[in-house]
Design an enzyme around this catalytic site. Structure first.
Site, PDB file in Angstrom:
ATOM      1  N   ALA A  40      48.181 101.693  50.502  1.00 45.09           N
ATOM      2  CA  ALA A  40      47.252 102.766  50.263  1.00 45.09           C
ATOM      3  C   ALA A  40      46.034 102.570  49.595  1.00 45.09           C
ATOM      4  O   ALA A  40      45.028 102.968  49.569  1.00 45.09           O
ATOM      5  CB  ALA A  40      48.355 103.715  49.362  1.00 45.09           C
ATOM      6  N   HIS A  66      53.222 102.804  60.036  1.00 42.32           N
ATOM      7  CA  HIS A  66      53.868 104.274  59.586  1.00 42.32           C
ATOM      8  C   HIS A  66      52.966 105.298  60.535  1.00 42.32           C
ATOM      9  O   HIS A  66      53.099 106.354  60.170  1.00 42.32           O
ATOM     10  CB  HIS A  66      53.555 104.496  58.019  1.00 42.32           C
ATOM     11  CG  HIS A  66      54.316 103.684  57.154  1.00 42.32           C
ATOM     12  ND1 HIS A  66      53.883 103.407  55.750  1.00 42.32           N
ATOM     13  CD2 HIS A  66      55.413 102.975  57.379  1.00 42.32           C
ATOM     14  CE1 HIS A  66      54.725 102.639  55.390  1.00 42.32           C
ATOM     15  NE2 HIS A  66      55.575 102.143  56.243  1.00 42.32           N
ATOM     16  N   CYS A  84      54.265 124.169  76.721  1.00 38.42           N
ATOM     17  CA  CYS A  84      55.721 124.403  76.778  1.00 38.42           C
ATOM     18  C   CYS A  84      56.253 125.228  75.417  1.00 38.42           C
ATOM     19  O   CYS A  84      57.303 125.363  75.361  1.00 38.42           O
ATOM     20  CB  CYS A  84      56.489 123.259  77.151  1.00 38.42           C
ATOM     21  SG  CYS A  84      56.615 121.989  75.568  1.00 38.42           S
TER      22      CYS A  84
HETATM   23 ZN    ZN Z   1      55.159 120.598  75.134  1.00 43.85          ZN
END
Ligand code: ZN
Length: 242
Positions: free
Chosen positions: A21, A118, A150
């Site tokens: 960091a 990460h 979707c």
């Molecule tokens: Zn999707």
């Protein structure tokens, strides 16, 4: 610029940088671990709880509210440390950057081989169909971001607490560290496992630690520098350090 470090860099041909960091704080990106207190004013849970897989599943509205507010940082620019590391790679001296940061600033500076342990806030995927979404999509969404195709939830490609690190990323980072002649650790106190365990794979000659606070690696290091990392890696002469 610190002469002892420049001497090591000059003598090295296969440097790996391992950063945390502290590398990004000089670009204005806060280290959420060190400013815990601020968040308690606005959030009912500590960041470690909000940024867990369980919380993402069970409290998605609160997760995304925090995520948009604190984890997505827009307009941040690479600092002197990012830029120097990219130049060292272009010069053939540095072979890889291994980072715990999720801001994409090493790539923005021009680094090519970057192992993001990460993940990255710049990548987001629908959990159902896998469609890619950029950071703006999540930043500009409200509530829980949904796939336009979707309707699945769009999840940041960021490793949350309770989640495993990506195997291919770990394997690449380990291979790079094993082959390195110099390992520079910067801006991390090495408390986050398993990422912090990576340094045990290092078998090279020079171990350098650049961090404002003491770290677990200091004892094994050839050189410890307790100064801001942008200043240390800058190619400008630092008169105080000579
Ligand atoms: Zn999707």
């Amino acid at each position: 610029m610190v002469k002892a470090l420049e001497d090591i860099i000059a003598a090295s041909s296969s440097i790996v940088f391992f950063g945390g960091a502290g590398v990004s704080t000089e670009s204005g990106i806060p280290d959420f671990r060190s400013v815990d207190g601020l968040y308690h004013q606005k959030y009912d849970y500590p960041p470690e709880t909000i940024l867990s897989h369980t919380f993402w599943e069970q409290n998605p509205h609160e997760f995304y509210r925090f995520y948009r507010d604190k984890m997505i940082v827009r307009g941040a620019k690479p600092n002197a440390a990012h830029l120097r590391l990219a130049r060292l790679e272009q010069q053939g001296k540095l072979k890889a950057v291994v980072t715990q940061n999720i801001d994409g600033l090493h790539q923005a500076a021009g680094s090519k081989t970057v192992y993001e342990l990460h993940g990255s806030t710049l990548r987001n995927y629908c959990v159902d169909c896998g469609k890619f979404y950029d950071v703006d999509f999540v930043a500009n969404s409200t509530g829980v971001p949904r796939c336009t195709v979707c309707g699945g939830i769009v999840k940041p490609d960021v490793v949350l607490y309770e989640e495993c690190l990506d195997e291919a990323t770990m394997a690449g980072a380990i291979a790079a560290i094993r082959k390195a002649d110099t390992l520079i650790i910067g801006g991390t106190s090495l408390v986050v496992y398993p990422a912090a365990g990576l340094i045990h794979y290092f078998r090279g000659r020079h171990l350098v630690v650049i961090n404002m606070q003491p770290t677990a690696a200091d004892k094994a290091a050839d050189l410890c520098i307790a100064k801001p990392i942008g200043q240390v890696l800058s190619e400008k002469i630092d008169l105080d350090a000579q």
